[in-house]
Design a protein around this motif. Sequence first.
Motif, PDB file in Angstrom:
ATOM      1  N   LYS A 239       0.825  -1.209   0.000  1.00 47.07           N
ATOM      2  CA  LYS A 239       0.000   0.000   0.000  1.00 47.07           C
ATOM      3  C   LYS A 239       0.861   1.261   0.000  1.00 47.07           C
ATOM      4  CE  LYS A 239      -3.650  -2.319   2.655  1.00 47.07           C
ATOM      5  NZ  LYS A 239      -4.375  -2.361   3.946  1.00 47.07           N
ATOM      6  N   ILE A 240       1.921   1.235   0.788  1.00 43.25           N
ATOM      7  CA  ILE A 240       2.820   2.395   0.834  1.00 43.25           C
ATOM      8  C   ILE A 240       3.490   2.609  -0.514  1.00 43.25           C
ATOM      9  CG2 ILE A 240       4.967   3.283   1.836  1.00 43.25           C
ATOM     10  CD1 ILE A 240       4.145   1.923   4.464  1.00 43.25           C
ATOM     11  N   ALA A 241       3.915   1.503  -1.149  1.00 43.67           N
ATOM     12  CA  ALA A 241       4.548   1.605  -2.470  1.00 43.67           C
ATOM     13  C   ALA A 241       3.571   2.185  -3.484  1.00 43.67           C
ATOM     14  CB  ALA A 241       5.032   0.231  -2.918  1.00 43.67           C
ATOM     15  N   TYR A 242       2.300   1.790  -3.397  1.00 42.46           N
ATOM     16  CA  TYR A 242       1.274   2.335  -4.283  1.00 42.46           C
ATOM     17  C   TYR A 242       1.121   3.834  -4.066  1.00 42.46           C
ATOM     18  CZ  TYR A 242      -3.433   3.560  -5.889  1.00 42.46           C
ATOM     19  OH  TYR A 242      -4.511   4.184  -6.477  1.00 42.46           O
ATOM     20  N   GLY A 243       1.058   4.253  -2.793  1.00 42.07           N
ATOM     21  CA  GLY A 243       0.885   5.663  -2.488  1.00 42.07           C
ATOM     22  C   GLY A 243       2.051   6.510  -2.964  1.00 42.07           C
ATOM     23  N   ILE A 244       3.270   6.011  -2.739  1.00 43.43           N
ATOM     24  CA  ILE A 244       4.455   6.759  -3.172  1.00 43.43           C
ATOM     25  C   ILE A 244       4.512   6.856  -4.691  1.00 43.43           C
ATOM     26  CG2 ILE A 244       6.980   6.721  -3.246  1.00 43.43           C
ATOM     27  CD1 ILE A 244       6.933   5.476  -0.458  1.00 43.43           C
ATOM     28  N   SER A 245       4.235   5.751  -5.367  1.00 41.05           N
ATOM     29  CA  SER A 245       4.255   5.744  -6.835  1.00 41.05           C
ATOM     30  C   SER A 245       3.218   6.701  -7.397  1.00 41.05           C
ATOM     31  CB  SER A 245       3.984   4.329  -7.356  1.00 41.05           C
ATOM     32  OG  SER A 245       4.953   3.420  -6.897  1.00 41.05           O
ATOM     33  N   LEU A 246       2.028   6.676  -6.813  1.00 41.40           N
ATOM     34  CA  LEU A 246       0.956   7.554  -7.289  1.00 41.40           C
ATOM     35  C   LEU A 246       1.306   9.020  -7.056  1.00 41.40           C
ATOM     36  CD1 LEU A 246      -1.698   6.733  -8.634  1.00 41.40           C
ATOM     37  CD2 LEU A 246      -2.853   7.167  -6.482  1.00 41.40           C
ATOM     38  N   TYR A 247       1.930   9.286  -5.922  1.00 39.80           N
ATOM     39  CA  TYR A 247       2.315  10.663  -5.607  1.00 39.80           C
ATOM     40  C   TYR A 247       3.298  11.204  -6.644  1.00 39.80           C
ATOM     41  CZ  TYR A 247       4.635  14.575  -3.302  1.00 39.80           C
ATOM     42  OH  TYR A 247       5.171  15.803  -3.031  1.00 39.80           O
ATOM     43  N   PHE A 248       4.307  10.413  -6.959  1.00 44.18           N
ATOM     44  CA  PHE A 248       5.309  10.880  -7.923  1.00 44.18           C
ATOM     45  C   PHE A 248       4.730  11.011  -9.332  1.00 44.18           C
ATOM     46  CE2 PHE A 248       8.436   9.785  -4.680  1.00 44.18           C
ATOM     47  CZ  PHE A 248       9.358  10.810  -4.844  1.00 44.18           C
ATOM     48  N   ILE A 249       3.818  10.097  -9.687  1.00 47.75           N
ATOM     49  CA  ILE A 249       3.220  10.173 -11.024  1.00 47.75           C
ATOM     50  C   ILE A 249       2.308  11.381 -11.153  1.00 47.75           C
ATOM     51  CG2 ILE A 249       1.623   9.034 -12.619  1.00 47.75           C
ATOM     52  CD1 ILE A 249       2.735   6.360 -11.621  1.00 47.75           C
ATOM     53  N   LEU A 250       1.434  11.575 -10.172  1.00 49.91           N
ATOM     54  CA  LEU A 250       0.432  12.636 -10.266  1.00 49.91           C
ATOM     55  C   LEU A 250       0.995  14.021  -9.963  1.00 49.91           C
ATOM     56  CD1 LEU A 250      -2.697  10.943  -8.637  1.00 49.91           C
ATOM     57  CD2 LEU A 250      -2.098  11.101 -11.050  1.00 49.91           C
ATOM     58  N   PHE A 251       1.819  14.094  -8.929  1.00 49.93           N
ATOM     59  CA  PHE A 251       2.235  15.418  -8.477  1.00 49.93           C
ATOM     60  C   PHE A 251       3.634  15.828  -8.940  1.00 49.93           C
ATOM     61  CE2 PHE A 251      -1.027  13.992  -5.506  1.00 49.93           C
ATOM     62  CZ  PHE A 251      -1.877  15.087  -5.514  1.00 49.93           C
ATOM     63  N   ARG A 252       4.459  14.844  -9.273  1.00 42.34           N
ATOM     64  CA  ARG A 252       5.791  15.182  -9.759  1.00 42.34           C
ATOM     65  C   ARG A 252       5.864  15.194 -11.281  1.00 42.34           C
ATOM     66  NH1 ARG A 252       8.515  17.826  -5.852  1.00 42.34           N
ATOM     67  NH2 ARG A 252       8.505  16.652  -3.890  1.00 42.34           N
ATOM     68  N   LEU A 253       5.286  14.175 -11.887  1.00 44.68           N
ATOM     69  CA  LEU A 253       5.354  14.080 -13.343  1.00 44.68           C
ATOM     70  C   LEU A 253       4.227  14.844 -14.033  1.00 44.68           C
ATOM     71  CD1 LEU A 253       6.349  10.310 -13.778  1.00 44.68           C
ATOM     72  CD2 LEU A 253       7.834  12.320 -13.817  1.00 44.68           C
ATOM     73  N   LEU A 254       2.990  14.613 -13.578  1.00 49.59           N
ATOM     74  CA  LEU A 254       1.838  15.231 -14.237  1.00 49.59           C
ATOM     75  C   LEU A 254       1.454  16.589 -13.637  1.00 49.59           C
ATOM     76  CD1 LEU A 254      -0.420  12.065 -14.679  1.00 49.59           C
ATOM     77  CD2 LEU A 254       1.228  13.041 -16.290  1.00 49.59           C
ATOM     78  N   LYS A 255       2.085  16.958 -12.520  1.00 49.60           N
ATOM     79  CA  LYS A 255       1.850  18.262 -11.898  1.00 49.60           C
ATOM     80  C   LYS A 255       0.368  18.525 -11.609  1.00 49.60           C
ATOM     81  CE  LYS A 255       6.227  19.445 -12.365  1.00 49.60           C
ATOM     82  NZ  LYS A 255       7.125  19.635 -11.198  1.00 49.60           N
ATOM     83  N   PHE A 256      -0.294  17.525 -10.984  1.00 47.13           N
ATOM     84  CA  PHE A 256      -1.713  17.664 -10.682  1.00 47.13           C
ATOM     85  C   PHE A 256      -2.014  18.898  -9.826  1.00 47.13           C
ATOM     86  CE2 PHE A 256      -4.926  14.068 -11.209  1.00 47.13           C
ATOM     87  CZ  PHE A 256      -4.508  13.817 -12.498  1.00 47.13           C
ATOM     88  N   ASP A 257      -1.104  19.228  -8.912  1.00 43.60           N
ATOM     89  CA  ASP A 257      -1.370  20.352  -8.029  1.00 43.60           C
ATOM     90  C   ASP A 257      -1.376  21.682  -8.770  1.00 43.60           C
ATOM     91  OD1 ASP A 257       1.292  19.912  -8.584  1.00 43.60           O
ATOM     92  OD2 ASP A 257       2.000  20.803  -6.702  1.00 43.60           O
ATOM     93  N   GLU A 258      -0.710  21.711  -9.934  1.00 42.29           N
ATOM     94  CA  GLU A 258      -0.650  22.951 -10.708  1.00 42.29           C
ATOM     95  C   GLU A 258      -1.667  22.971 -11.849  1.00 42.29           C
ATOM     96  OE1 GLU A 258       3.309  23.375 -12.085  1.00 42.29           O
ATOM     97  OE2 GLU A 258       4.224  23.252 -10.084  1.00 42.29           O
ATOM     98  N   THR A 259      -2.183  21.802 -12.213  1.00 39.30           N
ATOM     99  CA  THR A 259      -3.108  21.720 -13.352  1.00 39.30           C
ATOM    100  C   THR A 259      -4.514  21.362 -12.888  1.00 39.30           C
ATOM    101  OG1 THR A 259      -2.413  19.412 -13.711  1.00 39.30           O
ATOM    102  CG2 THR A 259      -1.278  21.131 -14.990  1.00 39.30           C
ATOM    103  N   VAL A 260      -4.751  20.098 -12.629  1.00 39.72           N
ATOM    104  CA  VAL A 260      -6.099  19.624 -12.287  1.00 39.72           C
ATOM    105  C   VAL A 260      -6.602  20.225 -10.984  1.00 39.72           C
ATOM    106  CG1 VAL A 260      -7.515  17.600 -11.773  1.00 39.72           C
ATOM    107  CG2 VAL A 260      -5.714  17.467 -13.507  1.00 39.72           C
TER     108      VAL A 260
END
Length: 248
Positions: free
Chosen positions: A35-56
């Motif tokens: 579960k932790i690995a899922y959360g960390i992976s999702l965080y980096f994909i959404l907020f580091r790569l896709l910049k969800f906090d700046e876009t969506v």
Amino acid sequence: MSQLSITTTQNVNINFNTASVGDRIFGYLFDLLVKIAYGISLYFILFRLLKFDETVFAGFDMWERNTVILIISLPVIFYSLVQESLMEGQTIGKRIMKIRVIKIDGYQASFGDYFIRWVLRLIDISIGSGIIGLIAMLVNNKTQRLGDMAAGTAVISLKNDVTIDHTILKELDNSYVPTYPLVIKLSDNDMRIIKETYDTSYNAADFDMIEKLKEKIEAVTGIRSVSHNATAFVDTVIKDYNYYTQNM
């Protein structure tokens, strides 16, 4: 590690080793790592790569953000329920530790049973950091937590030294000729129960039980024994089943 005795629908007792508290804790920790690995992976994909906090998320209010977070958290929330339902009582952690959830009445656990266990995780694990579930397992001779008691389930260990004597397999000569074709009416689970009961009864010289086993086989399959010797009959049935299943 204690033993759990289960009476099957054919009124045959089967003994399992219950999973130790340590095995269950380590299984939970392995699942937690997933579960932790899922959360960390999702965080980096959404907020580091896709910049969800700046876009969506930039145009979302608090409720919309919480809704999105809830949706992406669903795999973690329903992790154990989905995996146990799809993997016949196991999660990744349980599979690593070689343990499994089963019903204590001999039936296969259903989705409803897994659901009850999942709901009561809130009390067993979430409240008090798991202390309630731990206490329940320590004082219960089947190492059941509250969710297991409510669902009528237990967690067993699959760490058994398995040889051909512990399976439905029977070594046969190439020249073997079967006697009872109707044995194909039996399932692998039926044959496992028959062989375990036969081996246990034979080793204990409990020939009355073997005679009852013979009568049960005849009633279920329609086979009529060509011998009055119950031991020889059951042994032949086991060999015939292996012959037909290995050559079909």
